[in-house]
Design a protein around this motif. Structure first.
Motif, PDB file in Angstrom:
ATOM      1  N   GLY A   1       0.799  -1.218   0.000  1.00  0.00           N
ATOM      2  CA  GLY A   1       0.000   0.000   0.000  1.00  0.00           C
ATOM      3  C   GLY A   1       0.829   1.263   0.000  1.00  0.00           C
ATOM      4  N   VAL A   2       1.851   1.334  -0.871  1.00  0.00           N
ATOM      5  CA  VAL A   2       2.738   2.497  -0.927  1.00  0.00           C
ATOM      6  C   VAL A   2       2.573   3.165  -2.292  1.00  0.00           C
ATOM      7  CG1 VAL A   2       5.113   3.317  -0.813  1.00  0.00           C
ATOM      8  CG2 VAL A   2       4.371   1.418   0.653  1.00  0.00           C
ATOM      9  N   LEU A   3       2.208   4.430  -2.286  1.00  0.00           N
ATOM     10  CA  LEU A   3       1.956   5.199  -3.503  1.00  0.00           C
ATOM     11  C   LEU A   3       3.248   5.861  -3.975  1.00  0.00           C
ATOM     12  CD1 LEU A   3      -0.386   6.374  -5.381  1.00  0.00           C
ATOM     13  CD2 LEU A   3      -0.297   8.375  -3.888  1.00  0.00           C
ATOM     14  N   LEU A   4       3.530   5.741  -5.249  1.00  0.00           N
ATOM     15  CA  LEU A   4       4.708   6.379  -5.839  1.00  0.00           C
ATOM     16  C   LEU A   4       4.331   7.796  -6.270  1.00  0.00           C
ATOM     17  CD1 LEU A   4       7.643   6.126  -6.901  1.00  0.00           C
ATOM     18  CD2 LEU A   4       6.671   5.343  -9.071  1.00  0.00           C
ATOM     19  N   ASN A   5       4.954   8.805  -5.644  1.00  0.00           N
ATOM     20  CA  ASN A   5       4.653  10.207  -5.957  1.00  0.00           C
ATOM     21  C   ASN A   5       5.585  10.788  -7.007  1.00  0.00           C
ATOM     22  OD1 ASN A   5       3.978  10.215  -2.617  1.00  0.00           O
ATOM     23  ND2 ASN A   5       2.412  10.927  -4.014  1.00  0.00           N
ATOM     24  N   SER A   6       6.869  10.444  -6.939  1.00  0.00           N
ATOM     25  CA  SER A   6       7.834  10.942  -7.910  1.00  0.00           C
ATOM     26  C   SER A   6       8.907   9.892  -8.116  1.00  0.00           C
ATOM     27  CB  SER A   6       8.457  12.259  -7.439  1.00  0.00           C
ATOM     28  OG  SER A   6       9.262  12.059  -6.285  1.00  0.00           O
TER      29      SER A   6
ATOM     30  N   PHE B   1       2.766   6.418   2.172  1.00  0.00           N
ATOM     31  CA  PHE B   1       2.261   5.205   2.807  1.00  0.00           C
ATOM     32  C   PHE B   1       0.775   5.411   3.082  1.00  0.00           C
ATOM     33  CE2 PHE B   1       6.685   4.959   3.107  1.00  0.00           C
ATOM     34  CZ  PHE B   1       7.079   3.675   3.460  1.00  0.00           C
ATOM     35  N   LEU B   2      -0.066   4.641   2.413  1.00  0.00           N
ATOM     36  CA  LEU B   2      -1.502   4.888   2.450  1.00  0.00           C
ATOM     37  C   LEU B   2      -2.196   4.244   3.641  1.00  0.00           C
ATOM     38  CD1 LEU B   2      -2.364   4.415  -1.335  1.00  0.00           C
ATOM     39  CD2 LEU B   2      -1.792   6.515  -0.120  1.00  0.00           C
ATOM     40  N   HIS B   3      -1.719   3.072   4.080  1.00  0.00           N
ATOM     41  CA  HIS B   3      -2.428   2.324   5.109  1.00  0.00           C
ATOM     42  C   HIS B   3      -1.838   2.503   6.502  1.00  0.00           C
ATOM     43  CE1 HIS B   3      -4.636   0.657   1.874  1.00  0.00           C
ATOM     44  NE2 HIS B   3      -3.695  -0.161   1.456  1.00  0.00           N
ATOM     45  N   CYS B   4      -0.733   3.196   6.611  1.00  0.00           N
ATOM     46  CA  CYS B   4      -0.087   3.395   7.907  1.00  0.00           C
ATOM     47  C   CYS B   4       0.953   4.490   7.721  1.00  0.00           C
ATOM     48  CB  CYS B   4       0.579   2.101   8.391  1.00  0.00           C
ATOM     49  SG  CYS B   4       1.896   1.525   7.289  1.00  0.00           S
ATOM     50  N   ASN B   5       1.649   4.826   8.795  1.00  0.00           N
ATOM     51  CA  ASN B   5       2.760   5.754   8.619  1.00  0.00           C
ATOM     52  C   ASN B   5       4.025   4.969   8.270  1.00  0.00           C
ATOM     53  OD1 ASN B   5       3.981   4.828  11.060  1.00  0.00           O
ATOM     54  ND2 ASN B   5       2.704   6.227  12.245  1.00  0.00           N
ATOM     55  N   CYS B   6       5.079   5.708   7.959  1.00  0.00           N
ATOM     56  CA  CYS B   6       6.301   5.054   7.476  1.00  0.00           C
ATOM     57  C   CYS B   6       7.309   4.800   8.591  1.00  0.00           C
ATOM     58  CB  CYS B   6       6.946   5.889   6.374  1.00  0.00           C
ATOM     59  SG  CYS B   6       7.496   7.534   6.888  1.00  0.00           S
ATOM     60  N   ASP B   7       6.913   4.987   9.852  1.00  0.00           N
ATOM     61  CA  ASP B   7       7.863   4.859  10.956  1.00  0.00           C
ATOM     62  C   ASP B   7       8.495   3.471  11.019  1.00  0.00           C
ATOM     63  OD1 ASP B   7       7.241   7.421  11.557  1.00  0.00           O
ATOM     64  OD2 ASP B   7       5.981   6.969  13.276  1.00  0.00           O
TER      65      ASP B   7
ATOM     66  N   ILE C   1      -6.417   7.267  -2.285  1.00  0.00           N
ATOM     67  CA  ILE C   1      -6.690   6.203  -1.327  1.00  0.00           C
ATOM     68  C   ILE C   1      -7.895   5.378  -1.762  1.00  0.00           C
ATOM     69  CG2 ILE C   1      -7.472   5.773   1.039  1.00  0.00           C
ATOM     70  CD1 ILE C   1      -5.720   8.098   1.889  1.00  0.00           C
ATOM     71  N   GLY C   2      -8.945   6.039  -2.199  1.00  0.00           N
ATOM     72  CA  GLY C   2     -10.107   5.334  -2.712  1.00  0.00           C
ATOM     73  C   GLY C   2     -11.030   4.864  -1.616  1.00  0.00           C
ATOM     74  N   ASP C   3     -12.009   4.036  -2.028  1.00  0.00           N
ATOM     75  CA  ASP C   3     -13.094   3.648  -1.139  1.00  0.00           C
ATOM     76  C   ASP C   3     -12.627   2.753  -0.008  1.00  0.00           C
ATOM     77  OD1 ASP C   3     -15.433   3.370  -3.893  1.00  0.00           O
ATOM     78  OD2 ASP C   3     -14.819   5.097  -2.680  1.00  0.00           O
ATOM     79  N   GLU C   4     -11.558   1.981  -0.220  1.00  0.00           N
ATOM     80  CA  GLU C   4     -11.125   1.027   0.792  1.00  0.00           C
ATOM     81  C   GLU C   4     -10.751   1.708   2.092  1.00  0.00           C
ATOM     82  OE1 GLU C   4      -7.750  -2.445   1.416  1.00  0.00           O
ATOM     83  OE2 GLU C   4      -8.078  -1.551  -0.557  1.00  0.00           O
ATOM     84  N   GLU C   5      -9.977   2.810   2.017  1.00  0.00           N
ATOM     85  CA  GLU C   5      -9.580   3.484   3.241  1.00  0.00           C
ATOM     86  C   GLU C   5     -10.744   4.256   3.842  1.00  0.00           C
ATOM     87  OE1 GLU C   5      -5.961   5.584   3.204  1.00  0.00           O
ATOM     88  OE2 GLU C   5      -6.365   6.578   5.097  1.00  0.00           O
ATOM     89  N   VAL C   6     -11.620   4.788   3.000  1.00  0.00           N
ATOM     90  CA  VAL C   6     -12.801   5.475   3.530  1.00  0.00           C
ATOM     91  C   VAL C   6     -13.606   4.507   4.379  1.00  0.00           C
ATOM     92  CG1 VAL C   6     -14.977   6.551   2.915  1.00  0.00           C
ATOM     93  CG2 VAL C   6     -12.909   7.162   1.671  1.00  0.00           C
ATOM     94  N   GLN C   7     -13.820   3.286   3.883  1.00  0.00           N
ATOM     95  CA  GLN C   7     -14.550   2.294   4.649  1.00  0.00           C
ATOM     96  C   GLN C   7     -13.799   1.933   5.915  1.00  0.00           C
ATOM     97  OE1 GLN C   7     -15.097  -0.887   1.886  1.00  0.00           O
ATOM     98  NE2 GLN C   7     -16.490   0.261   0.574  1.00  0.00           N
ATOM     99  N   CYS C   8     -12.487   1.879   5.813  1.00  0.00           N
ATOM    100  CA  CYS C   8     -11.665   1.589   6.991  1.00  0.00           C
ATOM    101  C   CYS C   8     -11.861   2.656   8.055  1.00  0.00           C
ATOM    102  CB  CYS C   8     -10.202   1.493   6.584  1.00  0.00           C
ATOM    103  SG  CYS C   8      -9.037   1.735   7.918  1.00  0.00           S
ATOM    104  N   ASP C   9     -11.799   3.907   7.641  1.00  0.00           N
ATOM    105  CA  ASP C   9     -11.944   5.003   8.596  1.00  0.00           C
ATOM    106  C   ASP C   9     -13.327   5.011   9.225  1.00  0.00           C
ATOM    107  OD1 ASP C   9      -9.376   6.026   8.324  1.00  0.00           O
ATOM    108  OD2 ASP C   9      -9.927   7.136   6.530  1.00  0.00           O
TER     109      ASP C   9
END
Length: 660
Positions: A22-27, A136-142, A644-652
């Protein structure tokens, strides 16, 4: 930088040390522009060749992923780490697609930056542009960064605590080699000699005297070449030309004079080459907690009004309310001002007209839904869903209070009518679980359907972002809460970060309904009227959160609680909080922050304080490049919600409901 696998033979063995889905590539480099804004998997890999070369790799989702990472729940940290899978000879099918991977050799990474939201990670190679940026879409990167730091030496940049400098190149210097060698010979600790050396270097910048003395205390004997007349070792004055010795059984070893000089320099506060990489953070000023005052009285209220009922000087009233609240006999009237039902400068006559106008508007909206036919309702799915949810919530809202207790209670019907009318008034927002909690104390106090509705509207205008479907408002507040906690209680913030709780989700209910579920009805009204004043700063409710967490710090840390235990402990605080103590402590924190020498624009922005030099360069929305000092791409707060899309919205939403 190596961005593909062309130089690697497919027969090479490699090991996956860490995997994060679940990691989005920005650049990315130009070769991979078609992968920008694509979600994939981020890995740390090690190729088992003669040099054991390590890479950071990213693969898009169209590359096959193992079935054991396909099933993703809405857990706080959705990570597969430390799997140490080794592939050799005939590689798995996915290896045929390794040319699609983005690969960054560890040797090419000169620095990396973690955004303040802890969701965005950028790697730099020492040139003007970043190598790659990931979200990082589903968590932080710590967790990922923690693993990364276990494989490379890093240090915080002096002027940017979110920028990590890779220090491997600094290790090969005469000074560091001598220090490393000498600590190894002393054999004082169980850690690796290099780990000890770097821990010493890191600590003495902030606490030079204490850190050096700690190292000295491990030695059996510290003396000078020239002993005092009493033949006792002397440690006073400059330690130059001193002899440090350690007894190891019958042996008596001496520390290298050049290393001894390095320790002298640390004691004397002389800057040396590695110390500039570390940031000194000043201590917070002493906290002062002003005592609580007395409530706003009817006499004071009348005195502050002119003959026609206007209140032209509002700030003194807000200050009194913040300091001591409102006399219960006066609340019903003053709340209408605090919640923007009445303008502060309105006259008696103008308020009478406002009441008539608002009453007509309310019943017009109420008729719109109450006169709806069954056929209309059958053809209006959104309406049916909201109606059903309101009915369920009303049946279970504050039924232990006399005002709402019992069967066929007419006040429950009024509560239902107001919520249904609000859904018609603000149809874009509609009804979300938790709104009934905000309305209940208002209706209980006002005991009037129209007045309660418009006061509720005023309250919702202050907190409506809490109920957005994408939870962007809640995420932002929880991020701000963590930022404030880092500033006020860095040890506690660090503990939460390392116990899967840095997202602050356990405070979700506090922020969503402003502690309504934690306090009695009377305490709730006292706290709310204080918060409605907007004194002494913006987002004061977040400081109240930190005041509670600070009080519970010993319990959380002392018991080594993880996320589940922290959430349970926080929920168990319901009914056991002291409102006056919370407000006093939070106010003391505000003044402590305001007087701090290291106050940043990011903190100023959260609390609504004036920015320094009119800039917001420390804000999350624009991250400054550590190499060019220019703005780079927007952070998670401004760009990732669409991705993020619908999956994270439902998660939240699931988190929202589970916490309530």
């Amino acid at each position: 930088m190596e961005t593909n696998c062309n130089k690697m033979e497919d027969s090479d063995e490699f090991m996956e040390l860490y995997i994060q889905d679940g990691v989005l590539l920005n650049s990315a480099p130009a070769t991979y522009m078609n992968c920008i804004n694509t979600t994939g998997t981020l890995l740390i890999t090690e190729y088992l060749n003669s040099n054991k070369t390590r890479y950071i790799e990213w693969k898009p989702n169209d590359v096959t992923i193992d079935s054991d990472v396909q099933d993703q729940e809405w857990a706080v940290v959705n990570t597969v780490k430390g799997r140490n899978r080794t592939f050799s000879g005939s590689l798995p099918p996915e290896s045929s697609n390794r040319s699609k991977y983005i690969k960054i050799n560890f040797k090419d990474i000169k620095s990396f930056r973690v955004a303040r939201s802890s969701h965005k990670l950028t790697f730099y190679d020492g040139k003007s542009d970043p190598i790659c940026t990931f979200t990082f879409l589903h968590c932080n990167c710590d967790s990922f960064v923690g693993c990364l730091k276990s494989f490379m030496r890093t240090a915080l940049a002096k002027r940017d605590k979110h920028l990590f400098i890779v220090l491997d190149d600094y290790l090969d210097t005469p000074e560091t080699n001598r220090l490393d060698k000498s600590f190894a010979e002393l054999d004082l600790f169980q850690e690796q000699p290099s780990d000890l050396m770097w821990r010493f270097v890191k600590n003495f910048q902030n606490k030079p005297y204490e850190t050096t003395m700690e190292a000295f205390s491990k030695l059996t004997d510290i003396g000078r070449k020239n002993y005092s007349p009493t033949n006792e070792p002397s440690v006073s004055g400059n330690l130059e030309n001193s002899m440090l010795s350690v007894y190891r059984g019958p042996e008596h070893r001496y520390m290298d004079d050049e290393v001894n000089e390095l320790l002298n320099r640390s004691l004397e506060g002389v800057d040396y080459s590695l110390s500039t990489q570390y940031e000194y953070v000043p201590k917070l000023p002493e906290r002062k907690e002003p005592p609580r005052g007395t409530p706003l009285t009817i006499e004071q209220w009348k005195t502050l009004q002119d003959n026609e009922g206007r209140i032209e000087d509002v700030e003194p009233i807000k200050a009194i309310i913040f300091r001591g609240g409102i006399d219960p006999a006066l609340r019903k009237e003053v709340w209408k001002y605090l919640l923007d039902y009445y303008p502060w400068n309105s006259t008696h006559e103008e308020r009478s007209k406002i009441i008539e106008k608002k009453k007509a508007e309310y019943y017009t909206m109420k008729r719109q839904w109450s006169t709806m036919s069954q056929i209309q309702e059958d053809n209006f799915s959104d309406f049916r869903e909201r109606k059903s949810l309101i009915e369920k919530d009303v049946r279970r809202t504050d039924r232990t209070l006399d005002y709402f207790s019992g069967d066929n209670n007419p006040n429950l019907e009024v509560l239902y009518d107001i919520l249904m009318t609000y859904a018609m008034y603000n149809f874009d927002l509609g009804y979300v679980q938790g709104m009934s909690d905000l309305l209940s104390p208002i209706l209980n106090l006002e005991d009037n359907e129209v007045d309660a509705f418009w006061c509720f509207v005023g309250f919702m205008n202050k907190v409506s972002l809490n109920f957005d479907i994408d939870q962007a408002g809640m995420k932002e507040q929880l991020q701000h809460l963590h930022t404030l906690l880092e500033f006020l209680q860095p040890e506690l913030a660090n503990y939460l970060d390392h116990h899967d709780s840095g997202n602050m989700f356990f405070c979700f209910r506090w922020v969503l309904v402003w502690f309504k579920r934690e306090l009695s009805q009377e305490d709730t009204t006292r706290l709310w009227e204080v918060l409605w004043t907007g004194v002494p700063c913006h987002n004061f409710h977040l400081l109240v959160c930190i005041a509670i967490l600070e009080t519970e710090k010993d319990a959380l840390v002392g018991n080594n609680y993880g996320f589940t235990e922290i959430l349970r402990h926080v929920n168990d605080l319901s009914g056991n909080l002291n409102v006056d103590a919370m407000i006093c402590r939070a106010e003391g924190m505000y003044y402590q922050i305001r007087e701090a020498e290291h106050l940043t624009n990011n903190i100023r922005s959260i609390l609504g304080l004036p920015l320094v030099n009119g800039t917001t360069d420390t804000n999350d929305s624009k991250e400054a490049s550590p190499l060019t000092s220019t703005d780079v791409s927007n952070d998670l707060q401004s760009c990732s919600l669409e991705a993020i899309g619908d999956e994270e919205v439902q998660c939240d939403r699931a988190i929202n409901l589970s916490y309530l």
